[in-house]
Design an enzyme around this catalytic site. Structure first.
Site, short mmCIF file in Angstrom:
data_model
loop_
_atom_site.label_atom_id
_atom_site.label_comp_id
_atom_site.label_asym_id
_atom_site.label_seq_id
_atom_site.Cartn_x
_atom_site.Cartn_y
_atom_site.Cartn_z
N CYS A 1 0.83 -1.27 0.11
CA CYS A 1 -0.11 -0.08 0.16
C CYS A 1 0.73 1.40 0.02
O CYS A 1 0.26 2.29 0.08
CB CYS A 1 -1.06 -0.11 1.18
SG CYS A 1 -0.16 -0.06 2.83
N GLY A 2 2.04 1.24 0.05
CA GLY A 2 2.97 2.49 -0.12
C GLY A 2 2.85 3.30 0.88
O GLY A 2 2.75 4.58 0.78
#
Length: 282
Positions: free
Chosen positions: A115-116
């Site tokens: 999800c960064g």
């Protein structure tokens, strides 16, 4: 539910010989999790233990922390437009008075390793939302020899893996090496959620005297789930991620990776490992 595996016809090539035969595959279907009737998340999973999966997911998200927080978990009837129940949608209704925290109703935070997100923000989020800080009293303390024996015990208990070769597994062991529970799923995170969800419905949280063994790598997400359930030790047969190690160090979680035979790497929380030999510098 009878949908854990499916059969498909394949062409098999072995040493130049070509045959056709049926093959057993692990089933993969979407599960939509609703919270008080509102869609919360969709995960791809192996059907089975769906209520435990939903409950464990909500523990990981910090929504619930004990069995009394849940009023009911049901499959949504008529989930399809034609009214047929797909058994792929579950609704979790919280008990009266349980407040829904301001978390991932749009799935924007720290639940997957892809999800960064910012490392520090995610570490803070887990530390501040867990209801079960890692606190094992008396402390869990195990030998390397005990840990080395766990993967074989896990493998012996993987019933569906024997037929498909396509499932991840997660297991809970006691500090004496006794297998307490095992769950399989096409997603390693789902397998852990099923374990935690079952523990919640059985009123066994926090799992403060347990060892969590996973069949693959130790991602931040799995470390997060261990911390949220109060599990003091996470052991993986493959590598951890850097953020998983950071979370383990911040939270007091013991993290062991590359557990293969008599070899293993201890990345955090070595105070729970009974080391007889002097630790040298490599």
């Amino acid at each position: 539910m009878g949908r854990v595996t499916e059969r498909r016809r394949i062409i098999r090539i072995r040493d130049g010989a070509v045959t056709t035969r049926p093959d057993t595959l692990v089933a993969e279907e979407p599960l939509e999790i609703r919270l008080n009737g509102k869609p919360l998340a969709i995960t791809m999973r192996t059907p089975g233990d769906d209520f435990a999966l939903a409950a464990g997911f909500l523990v990981s998200e910090g929504v619930i922390g004990e069995g009394s927080d849940v009023q009911s978990i049901v499959y949504c009837a008529g989930a399809r437009a034609d009214g047929v129940n797909t058994y792929n949608v579950v609704d979790v209704k919280l008990a009266p008075g349980v407040v829904v925290p301001d978390i991932t109703l749009e799935r924007n935070v720290y639940t997957t390793s892809s999800c960064g997100l910012c490392g520090k923000a995610s570490l803070d989020a887990v530390r501040t939302t867990t209801r079960h800080p890692v606190s094992d009293t008396p402390p869990v303390r195990v030998t390397p020899a005990l840990l080395s024996a766990l993967p074989d015990r896990l493998r012996e208990a993987q019933r569906v893996f024997d037929r498909t070769g396509g499932l991840h597994a997660a297991a809970l062991f006691s500090s004496e090496g006794e297998l307490l529970d095992i769950r399989e799923d096409v997603g390693r995170h789902n397998a852990v959620d099923k374990l935690v969800g079952r523990a919640l419905t059985d009123n066994r949280l926090p799992l403060s005297q347990s060892i969590l063994l996973v069949s693959g790598r130790a991602s931040f997400e799995l470390a997060q789930k261990a911390v949220m359930a109060g599990i003091p030790m996470l052991v993986a047969v493959s590598a951890p991620s850097s953020l998983a190690v950071d979370l383990a160090a911040e939270s007091g979680l013991t993290l062991v990776g590359f557990l293969r035979g008599q070899s293993m790497n201890v990345y955090a929380g070595d105070h729970r490992i009974a080391l007889e030999a002097t630790v040298g510098q490599g």
